[in-house]
Design a protein around this motif. Sequence first.
Motif, PDB file in Angstrom:
ATOM      1  N   MET A 182       5.056   7.546   0.084  1.00  0.00           N
ATOM      2  CA  MET A 182       5.599   6.209   0.285  1.00  0.00           C
ATOM      3  C   MET A 182       4.728   5.203  -0.456  1.00  0.00           C
ATOM      4  SD  MET A 182       6.570   6.412   4.341  1.00  0.00           S
ATOM      5  CE  MET A 182       4.864   6.417   4.861  1.00  0.00           C
ATOM      6  N   ASN A 183       5.313   4.534  -1.417  1.00  0.00           N
ATOM      7  CA  ASN A 183       4.608   3.527  -2.206  1.00  0.00           C
ATOM      8  C   ASN A 183       5.232   2.161  -1.989  1.00  0.00           C
ATOM      9  OD1 ASN A 183       2.985   5.588  -3.384  1.00  0.00           O
ATOM     10  ND2 ASN A 183       4.541   5.952  -4.946  1.00  0.00           N
ATOM     11  N   SER A 184       4.505   1.132  -2.364  1.00  0.00           N
ATOM     12  CA  SER A 184       4.999  -0.249  -2.255  1.00  0.00           C
ATOM     13  C   SER A 184       5.555  -0.517  -0.865  1.00  0.00           C
ATOM     14  CB  SER A 184       6.079  -0.512  -3.311  1.00  0.00           C
ATOM     15  OG  SER A 184       5.566  -0.288  -4.605  1.00  0.00           O
ATOM     16  N   LEU A 185       4.791  -0.146   0.130  1.00  0.00           N
ATOM     17  CA  LEU A 185       5.260  -0.272   1.502  1.00  0.00           C
ATOM     18  C   LEU A 185       5.474  -1.727   1.895  1.00  0.00           C
ATOM     19  CD1 LEU A 185       3.116   2.539   3.076  1.00  0.00           C
ATOM     20  CD2 LEU A 185       5.591   2.361   3.269  1.00  0.00           C
ATOM     21  N   LYS A 186       6.488  -1.944   2.732  1.00  0.00           N
ATOM     22  CA  LYS A 186       6.841  -3.266   3.207  1.00  0.00           C
ATOM     23  C   LYS A 186       6.767  -3.280   4.737  1.00  0.00           C
ATOM     24  CE  LYS A 186      10.241  -3.614  -0.540  1.00  0.00           C
ATOM     25  NZ  LYS A 186      11.670  -3.845  -0.868  1.00  0.00           N
ATOM     26  N   SER A 187       6.695  -4.460   5.296  1.00  0.00           N
ATOM     27  CA  SER A 187       6.609  -4.564   6.752  1.00  0.00           C
ATOM     28  C   SER A 187       7.828  -3.939   7.429  1.00  0.00           C
ATOM     29  CB  SER A 187       6.450  -6.019   7.173  1.00  0.00           C
ATOM     30  OG  SER A 187       7.517  -6.800   6.680  1.00  0.00           O
ATOM     31  N   GLU A 188       8.978  -4.003   6.764  1.00  0.00           N
ATOM     32  CA  GLU A 188      10.189  -3.428   7.343  1.00  0.00           C
ATOM     33  C   GLU A 188      10.193  -1.911   7.320  1.00  0.00           C
ATOM     34  OE1 GLU A 188      10.037  -5.795   4.971  1.00  0.00           O
ATOM     35  OE2 GLU A 188      11.661  -5.544   3.484  1.00  0.00           O
ATOM     36  N   ASP A 189       9.200  -1.301   6.703  1.00  0.00           N
ATOM     37  CA  ASP A 189       9.065   0.158   6.741  1.00  0.00           C
ATOM     38  C   ASP A 189       8.340   0.612   8.010  1.00  0.00           C
ATOM     39  OD1 ASP A 189       8.366   0.045   3.232  1.00  0.00           O
ATOM     40  OD2 ASP A 189      10.252   0.638   4.184  1.00  0.00           O
ATOM     41  N   THR A 190       7.844  -0.325   8.788  1.00  0.00           N
ATOM     42  CA  THR A 190       7.147   0.016  10.023  1.00  0.00           C
ATOM     43  C   THR A 190       8.090   0.731  10.981  1.00  0.00           C
ATOM     44  OG1 THR A 190       5.594  -1.822   9.863  1.00  0.00           O
ATOM     45  CG2 THR A 190       6.009  -0.927  12.066  1.00  0.00           C
ATOM     46  N   ALA A 191       7.706   1.934  11.398  1.00  0.00           N
ATOM     47  CA  ALA A 191       8.559   2.750  12.269  1.00  0.00           C
ATOM     48  C   ALA A 191       7.816   4.030  12.617  1.00  0.00           C
ATOM     49  CB  ALA A 191       9.868   3.097  11.579  1.00  0.00           C
ATOM     50  N   MET A 192       8.411   4.786  13.546  1.00  0.00           N
ATOM     51  CA  MET A 192       7.971   6.151  13.784  1.00  0.00           C
ATOM     52  C   MET A 192       8.748   7.029  12.814  1.00  0.00           C
ATOM     53  SD  MET A 192       5.969   8.008  15.724  1.00  0.00           S
ATOM     54  CE  MET A 192       5.764   7.279  17.357  1.00  0.00           C
TER      55      MET A 192
ATOM     56  N   PHE B 141       9.966   5.655  -2.266  1.00  0.00           N
ATOM     57  CA  PHE B 141       9.637   6.869  -1.508  1.00  0.00           C
ATOM     58  C   PHE B 141      10.085   8.094  -2.293  1.00  0.00           C
ATOM     59  CE2 PHE B 141       9.807   4.997   3.092  1.00  0.00           C
ATOM     60  CZ  PHE B 141       8.947   3.974   2.686  1.00  0.00           C
ATOM     61  N   THR B 142       9.309   9.159  -2.193  1.00  0.00           N
ATOM     62  CA  THR B 142       9.656  10.424  -2.843  1.00  0.00           C
ATOM     63  C   THR B 142       9.401  11.578  -1.885  1.00  0.00           C
ATOM     64  OG1 THR B 142       9.036   9.546  -5.010  1.00  0.00           O
ATOM     65  CG2 THR B 142       9.261  11.927  -4.816  1.00  0.00           C
ATOM     66  N   ASN B 143      10.422  12.398  -1.718  1.00  0.00           N
ATOM     67  CA  ASN B 143      10.409  13.558  -0.842  1.00  0.00           C
ATOM     68  C   ASN B 143      10.112  14.788  -1.697  1.00  0.00           C
ATOM     69  OD1 ASN B 143      10.900  15.155   1.393  1.00  0.00           O
ATOM     70  ND2 ASN B 143      13.110  14.855   1.387  1.00  0.00           N
ATOM     71  N   SER B 144       9.178  15.640  -1.264  1.00  0.00           N
ATOM     72  CA  SER B 144       8.904  16.852  -2.036  1.00  0.00           C
ATOM     73  C   SER B 144       8.551  17.990  -1.095  1.00  0.00           C
ATOM     74  CB  SER B 144       7.766  16.621  -3.032  1.00  0.00           C
ATOM     75  OG  SER B 144       6.565  16.304  -2.352  1.00  0.00           O
TER      76      SER B 144
ATOM     77  N   GLY C 143       0.803  -1.214   0.000  1.00  0.00           N
ATOM     78  CA  GLY C 143       0.000   0.000   0.000  1.00  0.00           C
ATOM     79  C   GLY C 143       0.835   1.262   0.000  1.00  0.00           C
ATOM     80  N   SER C 144       0.145   2.404   0.092  1.00  0.00           N
ATOM     81  CA  SER C 144       0.805   3.708   0.045  1.00  0.00           C
ATOM     82  C   SER C 144       0.316   4.606   1.169  1.00  0.00           C
ATOM     83  CB  SER C 144       0.508   4.395  -1.298  1.00  0.00           C
ATOM     84  OG  SER C 144       1.009   3.648  -2.379  1.00  0.00           O
ATOM     85  N   LEU C 145       1.173   5.533   1.546  1.00  0.00           N
ATOM     86  CA  LEU C 145       0.826   6.583   2.485  1.00  0.00           C
ATOM     87  C   LEU C 145       1.578   7.842   2.071  1.00  0.00           C
ATOM     88  CD1 LEU C 145       1.052   4.892   6.024  1.00  0.00           C
ATOM     89  CD2 LEU C 145      -1.022   5.785   4.944  1.00  0.00           C
ATOM     90  N   ARG C 146       1.025   9.006   2.414  1.00  0.00           N
ATOM     91  CA  ARG C 146       1.748  10.256   2.218  1.00  0.00           C
ATOM     92  C   ARG C 146       1.837  10.981   3.553  1.00  0.00           C
ATOM     93  NH1 ARG C 146       0.742  15.659  -1.456  1.00  0.00           N
ATOM     94  NH2 ARG C 146      -0.872  16.062   0.109  1.00  0.00           N
ATOM     95  N   LEU C 147       3.055  11.202   3.981  1.00  0.00           N
ATOM     96  CA  LEU C 147       3.299  11.949   5.214  1.00  0.00           C
ATOM     97  C   LEU C 147       3.470  13.422   4.886  1.00  0.00           C
ATOM     98  CD1 LEU C 147       5.874   9.613   6.991  1.00  0.00           C
ATOM     99  CD2 LEU C 147       3.368   9.474   6.974  1.00  0.00           C
TER     100      LEU C 147
END
Length: 121
Positions: free
Chosen positions: A82-92, A67-70, A16-20
Motif C-alpha cells: 500500500m503506497n500513497s496512503l490516505k486517511s480514508e484508507d484507515t480500516a481493519m 495498492f498492489t496485491n501479490s 506513507g506506505s505499508l505492506r500487509l
Amino acid sequence: QVQLVESGGGSVQSGGSLRLSCAASGDIYSMSDMGWFRQAPGKEREGVETIDSIGSRGYAGSVKGRFTNSQDKAKNTLYLQMNSLKSEDTAMYYCAADRIWWWLSANYTYWGQGTQVTVSS
C-alpha cells in the motif's frame, strides 16, 4: 480447514506506505482465490484487491495505482503493498480465501482475524 494470519498493519502518516502479509496454512492447496478486504468503523466490509487462480484481478477504484496485491506461492503468503496512503484508507484489513473467485464480494469462506491500518493526516 484453512487458517489465515495477517500482519504488517500499523500507524502511518498520509502519503506513507505499508505492506500487509497474509500467511496461509492448513488445506491450502485447493485455495486458489484470495484477496484483501477492509472495514472501517460504521461501514460495510469492502473488497480492496483480489486475485484468482489464473491471475485475474479485481480491485477497488479507490486504490487503483496505489495498492498492489501479490502472492508468494512457495511461502503460501499473500501480500498487499500500500503506497500513497490516505486517511480514508484507515480500516481493519482482512485476508480472505476460497476455491471460488468472488471478485470483490465478501462471499469468501475463509477469513483472517484482521490487521489494523491507521493513516493520520
